[in-house]
Design a protein around this motif. Structure first.
Motif, PDB file in Angstrom:
ATOM      1  N   GLN A  73       0.743  -0.880  -0.075  1.00 23.90           N
ATOM      2  CA  GLN A  73       0.433   0.558   0.191  1.00 23.90           C
ATOM      3  C   GLN A  73       0.956   1.081   0.047  1.00 23.90           C
ATOM      4  OE1 GLN A  73      -2.676  -1.186   3.229  1.00 23.90           O
ATOM      5  NE2 GLN A  73      -4.109  -1.465   1.839  1.00 23.90           N
ATOM      6  N   SER A  74       0.171   2.467  -0.448  1.00 23.07           N
ATOM      7  CA  SER A  74       1.106   4.074  -0.138  1.00 23.07           C
ATOM      8  C   SER A  74       1.993   3.727   0.712  1.00 23.07           C
ATOM      9  CB  SER A  74       0.254   4.829   0.225  1.00 23.07           C
ATOM     10  OG  SER A  74      -1.158   4.566  -0.899  1.00 23.07           O
ATOM     11  N   GLY A  75       3.554   4.416  -0.012  1.00 24.49           N
ATOM     12  CA  GLY A  75       4.353   4.968   0.835  1.00 24.49           C
ATOM     13  C   GLY A  75       5.874   5.001   0.267  1.00 24.49           C
ATOM     14  N   TYR A  76       6.415   6.464   0.317  1.00 20.69           N
ATOM     15  CA  TYR A  76       7.128   7.003  -0.603  1.00 20.69           C
ATOM     16  C   TYR A  76       8.564   7.509   0.356  1.00 20.69           C
ATOM     17  CZ  TYR A  76       2.744   7.001  -3.761  1.00 20.69           C
ATOM     18  OH  TYR A  76       1.552   6.184  -4.223  1.00 20.69           O
ATOM     19  N   LEU A  77       9.542   6.971   0.101  1.00 18.32           N
ATOM     20  CA  LEU A  77      10.783   7.840   0.594  1.00 18.32           C
ATOM     21  C   LEU A  77      11.827   8.498  -0.038  1.00 18.32           C
ATOM     22  CD1 LEU A  77      12.755   7.185   3.155  1.00 18.32           C
ATOM     23  CD2 LEU A  77      13.885   5.259   2.028  1.00 18.32           C
ATOM     24  N   LEU A  78      11.660   9.091   1.055  1.00 21.31           N
ATOM     25  CA  LEU A  78      12.884  10.689   0.267  1.00 21.31           C
ATOM     26  C   LEU A  78      14.064  10.471   0.855  1.00 21.31           C
ATOM     27  CD1 LEU A  78       9.417  11.997  -0.556  1.00 21.31           C
ATOM     28  CD2 LEU A  78      10.772  13.348  -1.632  1.00 21.31           C
ATOM     29  N   ARG A  79      15.272  10.950  -0.247  1.00 22.40           N
ATOM     30  CA  ARG A  79      16.443  11.083   0.503  1.00 22.40           C
ATOM     31  C   ARG A  79      17.184  12.528  -0.045  1.00 22.40           C
ATOM     32  NH1 ARG A  79      18.067   4.752  -0.167  1.00 22.40           N
ATOM     33  NH2 ARG A  79      16.417   4.833  -1.550  1.00 22.40           N
ATOM     34  N   HIS A  80      17.528  13.245   0.248  1.00 22.47           N
ATOM     35  CA  HIS A  80      18.464  13.776  -0.034  1.00 22.47           C
ATOM     36  C   HIS A  80      20.076  14.538   1.197  1.00 22.47           C
ATOM     37  CE1 HIS A  80      19.498  17.994  -1.651  1.00 22.47           C
ATOM     38  NE2 HIS A  80      19.533  18.380  -0.859  1.00 22.47           N
ATOM     39  N   GLY A  81      20.658  13.735   0.552  1.00 21.93           N
ATOM     40  CA  GLY A  81      22.342  14.148   1.362  1.00 21.93           C
ATOM     41  C   GLY A  81      21.828  13.049   2.552  1.00 21.93           C
ATOM     42  N   GLU A 115      19.177  13.445   5.210  1.00 22.49           N
ATOM     43  CA  GLU A 115      17.876  13.786   5.374  1.00 22.49           C
ATOM     44  C   GLU A 115      16.776  12.830   4.483  1.00 22.49           C
ATOM     45  OE1 GLU A 115      17.392  15.502   7.435  1.00 22.49           O
ATOM     46  OE2 GLU A 115      18.796  17.394   7.879  1.00 22.49           O
ATOM     47  N   THR A 116      15.935  12.139   5.510  1.00 23.67           N
ATOM     48  CA  THR A 116      15.209  10.606   5.132  1.00 23.67           C
ATOM     49  C   THR A 116      13.637  11.478   5.292  1.00 23.67           C
ATOM     50  OG1 THR A 116      15.234   9.748   6.741  1.00 23.67           O
ATOM     51  CG2 THR A 116      17.129   9.269   5.086  1.00 23.67           C
ATOM     52  N   LEU A 117      12.349  11.546   5.014  1.00 24.94           N
ATOM     53  CA  LEU A 117      11.408  11.866   5.094  1.00 24.94           C
ATOM     54  C   LEU A 117      10.229  10.704   3.985  1.00 24.94           C
ATOM     55  CD1 LEU A 117       9.580  14.124   5.925  1.00 24.94           C
ATOM     56  CD2 LEU A 117       9.414  14.574   3.441  1.00 24.94           C
ATOM     57  N   LEU A 118       9.693  10.233   5.054  1.00 24.70           N
ATOM     58  CA  LEU A 118       8.526   9.005   4.693  1.00 24.70           C
ATOM     59  C   LEU A 118       7.364   9.881   4.950  1.00 24.70           C
ATOM     60  CD1 LEU A 118       7.451   5.711   4.298  1.00 24.70           C
ATOM     61  CD2 LEU A 118       7.351   5.906   6.009  1.00 24.70           C
ATOM     62  N   VAL A 119       6.193   9.545   3.874  1.00 19.79           N
ATOM     63  CA  VAL A 119       5.584   9.878   3.134  1.00 19.79           C
ATOM     64  C   VAL A 119       4.297   9.003   2.986  1.00 19.79           C
ATOM     65  CG1 VAL A 119       4.089  11.171   1.727  1.00 19.79           C
ATOM     66  CG2 VAL A 119       6.139  12.133   1.802  1.00 19.79           C
ATOM     67  N   ASP A 120       3.142   8.332   3.922  1.00 23.48           N
ATOM     68  CA  ASP A 120       2.753   7.559   3.916  1.00 23.48           C
ATOM     69  C   ASP A 120       3.065   6.400   5.025  1.00 23.48           C
ATOM     70  OD1 ASP A 120       0.161   8.858   3.524  1.00 23.48           O
ATOM     71  OD2 ASP A 120      -0.182   9.173   1.842  1.00 23.48           O
ATOM     72  N   CYS A 121       1.916   5.452   5.203  1.00 25.22           N
ATOM     73  CA  CYS A 121       2.704   4.571   6.217  1.00 25.22           C
ATOM     74  C   CYS A 121       1.398   2.604   5.876  1.00 25.22           C
ATOM     75  CB  CYS A 121       3.260   4.566   7.404  1.00 25.22           C
ATOM     76  SG  CYS A 121       4.517   3.049   7.508  1.00 25.22           S
ATOM     77  N   GLY A 122       1.623   2.191   4.983  1.00 24.37           N
ATOM     78  CA  GLY A 122       0.727   1.377   4.350  1.00 24.37           C
ATOM     79  C   GLY A 122       0.622  -0.015   5.049  1.00 24.37           C
ATOM     80  N   VAL A 161       5.456  12.288   7.077  1.00 20.14           N
ATOM     81  CA  VAL A 161       3.841  12.405   6.486  1.00 20.14           C
ATOM     82  C   VAL A 161       2.996  11.876   6.031  1.00 20.14           C
ATOM     83  CG1 VAL A 161       3.128  15.138   5.425  1.00 20.14           C
ATOM     84  CG2 VAL A 161       5.921  14.826   6.362  1.00 20.14           C
ATOM     85  N   LEU A 162       2.058  12.549   6.520  1.00 21.42           N
ATOM     86  CA  LEU A 162       0.433  11.641   6.053  1.00 21.42           C
ATOM     87  C   LEU A 162      -0.017  12.428   5.061  1.00 21.42           C
ATOM     88  CD1 LEU A 162      -0.542  10.170   9.655  1.00 21.42           C
ATOM     89  CD2 LEU A 162       0.520   8.869   7.300  1.00 21.42           C
ATOM     90  N   THR A 163      -0.610  11.620   3.701  1.00 24.25           N
ATOM     91  CA  THR A 163      -1.500  12.848   2.872  1.00 24.25           C
ATOM     92  C   THR A 163      -3.168  12.362   3.602  1.00 24.25           C
ATOM     93  OG1 THR A 163      -1.796  10.630   1.915  1.00 24.25           O
ATOM     94  CG2 THR A 163      -0.704  12.492   0.724  1.00 24.25           C
ATOM     95  N   HIS A 164      -3.516  10.752   4.450  1.00 19.31           N
ATOM     96  CA  HIS A 164      -4.766  11.168   4.780  1.00 19.31           C
ATOM     97  C   HIS A 164      -4.972  10.293   5.643  1.00 19.31           C
ATOM     98  CE1 HIS A 164      -5.394   9.415   1.410  1.00 19.31           C
ATOM     99  NE2 HIS A 164      -6.065   8.824   1.466  1.00 19.31           N
ATOM    100  N   HIS A 165      -6.253   9.448   6.231  1.00 18.90           N
ATOM    101  CA  HIS A 165      -5.783   8.731   6.971  1.00 18.90           C
ATOM    102  C   HIS A 165      -6.553   7.333   7.087  1.00 18.90           C
ATOM    103  CE1 HIS A 165      -5.906  12.475  10.404  1.00 18.90           C
ATOM    104  NE2 HIS A 165      -5.143  12.545  10.444  1.00 18.90           N
ATOM    105  N   GLY A 207      -5.705  16.248  12.989  1.00 17.55           N
ATOM    106  CA  GLY A 207      -6.472  14.711  13.191  1.00 17.55           C
ATOM    107  C   GLY A 207      -5.692  13.721  13.324  1.00 17.55           C
ATOM    108  N   THR A 208      -3.952  14.011  12.898  1.00 15.31           N
ATOM    109  CA  THR A 208      -3.336  13.180  12.925  1.00 15.31           C
ATOM    110  C   THR A 208      -3.048  12.765  14.355  1.00 15.31           C
ATOM    111  OG1 THR A 208      -2.179  13.694  10.858  1.00 15.31           O
ATOM    112  CG2 THR A 208      -0.505  12.886  12.296  1.00 15.31           C
ATOM    113  N   SER A 209      -2.806  14.258  15.309  1.00 18.40           N
ATOM    114  CA  SER A 209      -2.284  13.368  16.970  1.00 18.40           C
ATOM    115  C   SER A 209      -3.414  12.437  17.498  1.00 18.40           C
ATOM    116  CB  SER A 209      -1.908  15.516  17.249  1.00 18.40           C
ATOM    117  OG  SER A 209      -1.070  16.158  16.406  1.00 18.40           O
ATOM    118  N   ASP A 210      -4.411  13.238  17.430  1.00 18.36           N
ATOM    119  CA  ASP A 210      -5.526  12.029  18.025  1.00 18.36           C
ATOM    120  C   ASP A 210      -5.302  10.307  17.074  1.00 18.36           C
ATOM    121  OD1 ASP A 210      -6.274  13.654  19.191  1.00 18.36           O
ATOM    122  OD2 ASP A 210      -7.478  14.317  17.911  1.00 18.36           O
TER     123      ASP A 210
END
Length: 252
Positions: free
Chosen positions: A19-27, A29-36, A57-61, A91-94
């Motif tokens: 399911q949805s997940g994207y990893l960005l890397r720059h130097g 630094e790393t960032l994961l967008v969505d975690c299905g 970072v989540l696009t939605h829930h 709503g992400t924190s909740d």
């Protein structure tokens, strides 16, 4: 900057796509967008690993975008990495706190930073991120991500219908990753088909680099050439179906 497609599938598993997940890397630094579902295993197959990702970072829930988040928290804790920042729509924190409340043994073991965001621009984990509300069955954001020290951008559509304003949000991006969940003969709302996406791409006043199609339901399997031909009836830019494990270098 490098973009790795960890999961290009949808809420209906195919057996070949997470399911949805994207990893960005720059130097460094790393960032994961969505975690299905399945994203944690895909992340473990990268040289970053789940130990190397401390910002999500989540696009939605919807479940196919968040279901491996709790699994990521536990795996990082077991690996000795207890800190994690999670940012997303209101709503992400909740969402995170209520998920952890179900698992008493996880209480007090994690150092979490939870942030609810609305649309706008913010800096996070070495990236400048701009968000835009899109057209889905629940609140969902598209994100434009650029290294904070400059360079080309990646735009991730999240789950959404296709519409020209979203394409214009991606104007000048080197890579646009866009939902294309179903072929044209499926009657669907909240997601695009190749024709509706092609029409939006053609109608927008935007210059784009490569376009990658993702969030693929089982209905699309075996029909990629047909779908690309349908999209090409409206848009003549470079369009490719994304695959799990694909890593692309993002360049101007």
């Amino acid at each position: 900057m490098r973009l790795t497609f960890l999961g290009t599938g949808s809420a209906m598993p195919t057996g070949t796509r997470a399911q949805s997940g994207y990893l960005l890397r720059h130097g460094d630094e790393t960032l994961l967008v969505d975690c299905g579902s399945g994203v944690l295993n895909a992340l473990a197959r990268t040289d970053v690993g789940y130990e190397g990702v401390d910002t999500v970072v989540l696009t939605h829930h919807h479940l196919d975008h968040v279901s491996d988040l709790a699994v990521l928290l536990k795996a990082r804790w077991l690996a000795g990495e207890t800190d994690l920042t999670v940012v997303g729509p209101p709503g992400t924190s909740d969402l995170v706190e209520e998920t952890l409340a179900v698992h008493e043994y996880m209480q007090g073991r994690l150092d979490l930073t939870l942030r609810d965001r609305t649309t706008g621009t913010f800096d996070l984990a070495g990236f400048t991120i701009e968000s835009m509300a899109v057209r889905h069955s629940m609140q969902c954001f598209a994100y434009r991500l650029q290294p904070a020290d400059g360079g080309p951008s990646v735009v991730l559509s999240g789950d959404t219908e296709a519409f020209p304003e979203l394409i214009e949000f991606a104007d000048g991006a080197a890579v646009l990753v866009h939902d294309c969940s179903f072929p044209d003969d499926v009657d669907v709302s909240n997601h695009p088909t190749p024709t509706t996406l092609g029409e939006a791409l053609a109608a927008a006043e935007a210059e784009l680099g490569r376009v990658y199609l993702t969030h693929l339901y089982p209905h699309t399997e075996g029909r990629h050439e047909e779908m690309l031909a349908s999209l090409a009836d409206h848009y003549d830019g470079q369009v490719t179906f994304a695959e799990d494990g694909l890593t692309v270098r993002v360049e101007d």
